[in-house]
Design a protein around this motif. Structure first.
Motif, mmCIF file in Angstrom:
data_model
loop_
_atom_site.group_PDB
_atom_site.id
_atom_site.type_symbol
_atom_site.label_atom_id
_atom_site.label_comp_id
_atom_site.label_asym_id
_atom_site.label_seq_id
_atom_site.Cartn_x
_atom_site.Cartn_y
_atom_site.Cartn_z
ATOM 1 N N ARG A 12 10.133 -22.267 3.827
ATOM 2 C CA ARG A 12 9.209 -22.172 4.958
ATOM 3 C C ARG A 12 9.872 -22.809 6.186
ATOM 4 N NH1 ARG A 12 3.843 -21.349 5.594
ATOM 5 N NH2 ARG A 12 3.488 -21.417 3.339
ATOM 6 N N PRO A 13 10.216 -22.012 7.195
ATOM 7 C CA PRO A 13 10.857 -22.583 8.389
ATOM 8 C C PRO A 13 9.895 -23.466 9.166
ATOM 9 C CG PRO A 13 11.096 -20.174 8.294
ATOM 10 C CD PRO A 13 10.058 -20.553 7.292
ATOM 11 N N ARG A 14 10.452 -24.406 9.882
ATOM 12 C CA ARG A 14 9.654 -25.222 10.785
ATOM 13 C C ARG A 14 9.465 -24.465 12.102
ATOM 14 N NH1 ARG A 14 12.853 -27.919 7.503
ATOM 15 N NH2 ARG A 14 12.339 -29.996 6.706
ATOM 16 N N PRO A 15 8.369 -24.690 12.805
ATOM 17 C CA PRO A 15 8.189 -24.049 14.116
ATOM 18 C C PRO A 15 9.377 -24.367 15.025
ATOM 19 C CG PRO A 15 6.166 -25.126 13.422
ATOM 20 C CD PRO A 15 7.231 -25.551 12.452
ATOM 21 N N ILE A 16 9.791 -23.401 15.822
ATOM 22 C CA ILE A 16 10.992 -23.598 16.637
ATOM 23 C C ILE A 16 10.801 -24.702 17.668
ATOM 24 C CG2 ILE A 16 10.490 -21.892 18.436
ATOM 25 C CD1 ILE A 16 13.891 -22.607 16.677
ATOM 26 N N SER A 17 9.551 -24.959 18.070
ATOM 27 C CA SER A 17 9.294 -26.069 18.997
ATOM 28 C C SER A 17 9.641 -27.407 18.356
ATOM 29 C CB SER A 17 7.831 -26.062 19.441
ATOM 30 O OG SER A 17 6.962 -26.137 18.319
ATOM 31 N N GLU A 18 9.422 -27.518 17.042
ATOM 32 C CA GLU A 18 9.762 -28.744 16.318
ATOM 33 C C GLU A 18 11.278 -28.928 16.257
ATOM 34 O OE1 GLU A 18 9.516 -30.356 11.725
ATOM 35 O OE2 GLU A 18 7.813 -29.184 12.500
ATOM 36 N N ILE A 19 12.004 -27.832 16.053
ATOM 37 C CA ILE A 19 13.475 -27.900 16.015
ATOM 38 C C ILE A 19 14.015 -28.262 17.392
ATOM 39 C CG2 ILE A 19 15.580 -26.610 15.530
ATOM 40 C CD1 ILE A 19 13.800 -27.249 13.070
ATOM 41 N N ALA A 20 13.412 -27.693 18.437
ATOM 42 C CA ALA A 20 13.831 -28.029 19.804
ATOM 43 C C ALA A 20 13.617 -29.519 20.074
ATOM 44 C CB ALA A 20 13.057 -27.182 20.810
ATOM 45 N N ALA A 21 12.480 -30.038 19.642
ATOM 46 C CA ALA A 21 12.204 -31.471 19.835
ATOM 47 C C ALA A 21 13.221 -32.318 19.089
ATOM 48 C CB ALA A 21 10.778 -31.788 19.370
ATOM 49 N N ARG A 22 13.600 -31.866 17.898
ATOM 50 C CA ARG A 22 14.603 -32.587 17.110
ATOM 51 C C ARG A 22 15.950 -32.625 17.835
ATOM 52 N NH1 ARG A 22 14.640 -31.420 10.755
ATOM 53 N NH2 ARG A 22 12.651 -32.478 11.086
ATOM 54 N N ALA A 23 16.217 -31.587 18.648
ATOM 55 C CA ALA A 23 17.461 -31.532 19.422
ATOM 56 C C ALA A 23 17.312 -32.171 20.798
ATOM 57 C CB ALA A 23 17.900 -30.077 19.582
ATOM 58 N N GLY A 24 16.131 -32.745 21.066
ATOM 59 C CA GLY A 24 15.914 -33.399 22.352
ATOM 60 C C GLY A 24 15.654 -32.435 23.491
ATOM 61 N N ILE A 25 15.192 -31.215 23.176
ATOM 62 C CA ILE A 25 14.954 -30.191 24.196
ATOM 63 C C ILE A 25 13.454 -30.092 24.458
ATOM 64 C CG2 ILE A 25 15.224 -27.747 24.801
ATOM 65 C CD1 ILE A 25 17.586 -27.659 22.842
ATOM 66 N N ASP A 26 13.065 -30.304 25.701
ATOM 67 C CA ASP A 26 11.662 -30.194 26.079
ATOM 68 C C ASP A 26 11.196 -28.745 25.904
ATOM 69 O OD1 ASP A 26 9.311 -29.763 28.009
ATOM 70 O OD2 ASP A 26 9.588 -31.939 28.114
ATOM 71 N N GLU A 27 9.953 -28.582 25.462
ATOM 72 C CA GLU A 27 9.421 -27.250 25.161
ATOM 73 C C GLU A 27 9.462 -26.322 26.369
ATOM 74 O OE1 GLU A 27 5.688 -25.384 22.588
ATOM 75 O OE2 GLU A 27 5.822 -27.537 23.005
ATOM 76 N N LYS A 28 9.444 -26.867 27.582
ATOM 77 C CA LYS A 28 9.449 -26.020 28.778
ATOM 78 C C LYS A 28 10.783 -25.310 28.966
ATOM 79 C CE LYS A 28 10.796 -29.689 32.063
ATOM 80 N NZ LYS A 28 10.349 -30.500 33.223
ATOM 81 N N TYR A 29 11.825 -25.748 28.230
ATOM 82 C CA TYR A 29 13.140 -25.129 28.361
ATOM 83 C C TYR A 29 13.424 -24.086 27.281
ATOM 84 C CZ TYR A 29 14.297 -28.708 31.801
ATOM 85 O OH TYR A 29 14.318 -29.515 32.923
ATOM 86 N N ILE A 30 12.443 -23.786 26.431
ATOM 87 C CA ILE A 30 12.679 -22.792 25.394
ATOM 88 C C ILE A 30 11.807 -21.561 25.622
ATOM 89 C CG2 ILE A 30 13.363 -24.552 23.718
ATOM 90 C CD1 ILE A 30 10.704 -24.005 22.257
ATOM 91 N N GLU A 31 12.345 -20.405 25.250
ATOM 92 C CA GLU A 31 11.632 -19.134 25.322
ATOM 93 C C GLU A 31 11.548 -18.595 23.894
ATOM 94 O OE1 GLU A 31 13.679 -16.537 28.005
ATOM 95 O OE2 GLU A 31 13.982 -18.146 29.473
ATOM 96 N N PRO A 32 10.414 -18.804 23.212
ATOM 97 C CA PRO A 32 10.315 -18.390 21.805
ATOM 98 C C PRO A 32 10.430 -16.872 21.628
ATOM 99 C CG PRO A 32 8.581 -19.963 22.385
ATOM 100 C CD PRO A 32 9.207 -19.535 23.668
ATOM 101 N N TYR A 33 11.165 -16.482 20.608
ATOM 102 C CA TYR A 33 11.233 -15.098 20.145
ATOM 103 C C TYR A 33 10.553 -15.105 18.777
ATOM 104 C CZ TYR A 33 14.456 -13.293 23.728
ATOM 105 O OH TYR A 33 15.011 -12.862 24.907
#
Length: 554
Positions: A12-33
């Motif tokens: 079961r993959p983790r939500p991509i927002s959680e992975i972005a947070a783990r990489a120190g990337i604010d959610e406003k900088y990601i465009e989910p596919y």
């Protein structure tokens, strides 16, 4: 026993927002596919943020037994997290050609995989399709310019720009198009490359910014005019529209390993016919996101690692902290002439005959690239203790660190020892060095790679290549690095020669400038930039069930 795709589908993959947070990337900088993958704005990190350590993963000469370079790369990224380190990986995107051709999927294996693996292997976020479209837009505009009166005086017999597609199709290597009369174009000899070999792919992977991307696209040389002068995409006014097609493709893709480690998967040039490295922007983003970044270069130290160092590192100002060289007992036995049907049977004599291939790669990394090195043996259940001991003793005798990793079977915990040694190696002094001086003549640069890296005598240029070298130097391209396109299966240009051969020449039959990418492609031996499908393509085993579940990618 579960297949690779079943292992991936059962996780079961983790939500991509959680992975972005783990990489120190604010959610406003990601465009989910969707839920589990995203595009990342490369401006997500302050330039003042320190870079992590860059770890290059390469391998011995490939064999049909496989080496598992991507599997080790992914497993090492997970293992670094297992020992408490901040880590990420920066990898290439799979091409549909190998996926449906000889390899199957390309997102790691066993319990060291990147997910969602079906998406990554099939279309992903559309980057490769965008590159294909940009490449073919330029081809269409070029032929339209000739058809509409040819104001630039393009010599139709000197057009070098080819169309491309992301599939192995030997039928398209040489074609004659524009047939059917005056309204259907100007007839000329043409051909297709696979998208992984397109200069647009190389440009996207080497561009440092969107502005740099547009500059490089404008610099593409599509052919010559009747006076023998280069004609560029900029002169055709094609670069703006090409950049528009590549706007989203330029952004790195963020996904995750089975264990939730962030992975930036972006760009997919092959190392046998192109420069074999993921994008500069993805690598730079990863270096801001983690203290340790694992990246891989295609095939062996003689192809991918050489181009990573002489092309990518030069272009981007990157400096790896250490190198991991991947080998398997099975592959080394094949290098030593073992029967391919008996690789699971202990054969220490064949293994010892194959160890010179490992030694050649170790010497490249230690003595030419001058990087701290650790050999990672990708363990297989059939490896015996005696065989593993033989490889370990050889490495130690050559002054190379060694670790047997079982990440395929155990995930990150199976690479804990490797991770500990990598962290230690990253602190070691590094006298990182390029293979040649770019100011040297083209012939001298190819000779340097042949002698230092392949352990051959020299590069012998065909009459056509000699004329091309002279012309390229006169046109001002002589100071570019060289990208040697040759078989990955041998240090020579003959794929049937295994081991660590010496006293041979490499035949360069053609030279072509990739001015936008910033290198000269030197085609060696019989290498083709449009591969063909094997007798039994992997596509024959791929299917999708009535409920939409894909199987057969591995």
């Amino acid at each position: 026993m579960l297949t690779d795709i079943e292992i991936a589908q059962n996780t079961r993959p983790r939500p991509i927002s959680e992975i972005a947070a783990r990489a120190g990337i604010d959610e406003k900088y990601i465009e989910p596919y969707g839920k589990y993958k995203a595009k990342v704005d490369s401006a997500c990190f302050d330039e003042g943020r320190p870079d992590g350590k860059l770890i290059l993963v390469t391998a011995i000469t490939p064999t049909a037994a496989g080496e598992g370079k991507t599997t080790i790369s992914i497993g090492l990224a997970d293992a670094l997290r297992c020992i408490g380190k901040s880590s990420a990986a920066a990898l290439r995107e799979p091409s549909l050609g190998p996926v449906f051709g000889i390899k199957g999927g390309a997102a790691g294996g066993g319990y060291a995989q990147v997910i969602p693996m079906e998406d990554i292997n099939l279309h992903f976020t559309g980057d490769i399709h965008a590159i294909t479209a940009a490449n073919n837009l330029l081809a269409a505009m070029l032929d339209n310019h000739i058809y509409q009166g040819n104001a630039l005086g393009i010599d139709e017999s000197r057009v070098t720009w080819k169309r491309c597609m992301d599939m192995n199709d030997r039928q398209l290597r040489y074609v004659r198009d524009g047939l059917g009369g005056d309204v259907n174009g100007v007839p000329r000899d043409d051909g297709f490359d696979i998208t992984a070999a397109s200069e647009v792919m190389a440009i996207l992977c080497l561009a440092s910014s969107f502005e740099d991307l547009k500059r490089r696209l404008a610099s593409i040389v599509v052919g010559e005019n009747k006076d023998g002068k280069p004609v560029t995409a900029g002169q055709l006014n094609a670069h703006g529209a090409m950049a528009a097609l590549l706007r989203d493709a330029m952004k790195p893709n963020l996904v995750q390993t089975l264990e939730g480690t962030p992975v930036f998967v972006h760009g997919g040039p092959f190392a046998n016919i192109a420069h074999g490295c993921n994008s500069v922007v993805a690598t730079r983003t990863a270096l801001k996101a983690a203290d340790y970044v694992v990246t891989e270069a295609g095939f062996g130290s003689d192809l991918g690692a050489e181009k990573f160092i002489d092309i990518k590192c030069r272009t981007a100002g990157l400096k790896p902290s250490c190198c991991v060289l991947v080998a398997t007992v099975k592959a080394l036995k094949l290098q030593g002439g073992a029967d391919a049907k008996r690789l699971k049977v202990e054969d220490r004599e064949a293994l010892k005959r194959g160890l010179p291939n490992l030694e050649r790669h170790i010497m490249n990394i230690k003595n030419v690239y001058r990087l701290p090195l650790i050999v990672a043996l990708n363990r297989n259940a059939s490896d015996t203790d005696a065989e593993i001991s033989d490889v370990r003793e050889k490495c130690i005798s050559l002054g190379a660190e060694f670790s047997a990793a079982s990440v395929f079977a155990e995930g990150g915990k199976g690479g804990a020892e490797l991770a500990e040694k990598v962290v230690e190696m990253c602190q070691a002094p590094c006298e990182f060095s390029y293979v040649y001086d770019t100011d040297a003549p083209i012939k001298d640069k190819t000779d340097c790679v042949v002698r230092k890296i392949y352990a051959g005598n020299e590069a012998v240029l065909s009459e056509e290549a000699q004329a091309q070298a002279k012309m390229l130097e006169e046109q001002g391209f002589g100071s570019l690095p060289v990208c040697i396109a040759k078989t990955q299966y041998s240090f020579t240009d003959d794929k049937s020669v295994p081991g660590a051969p010496s006293d041979f020449n490499i035949t360069i039959r053609e030279l072509k400038v990739s001015a936008g990418a910033g290198f000269i492609v030197a085609k060696a031996g019989k290498i083709m930039t449009m591969p063909g499908l094997p007798r039994v393509p992997a596509a024959e085993g791929i299917d999708v069930s009535s409920d939409g579940v894909i199987n057969g990618l591995f």
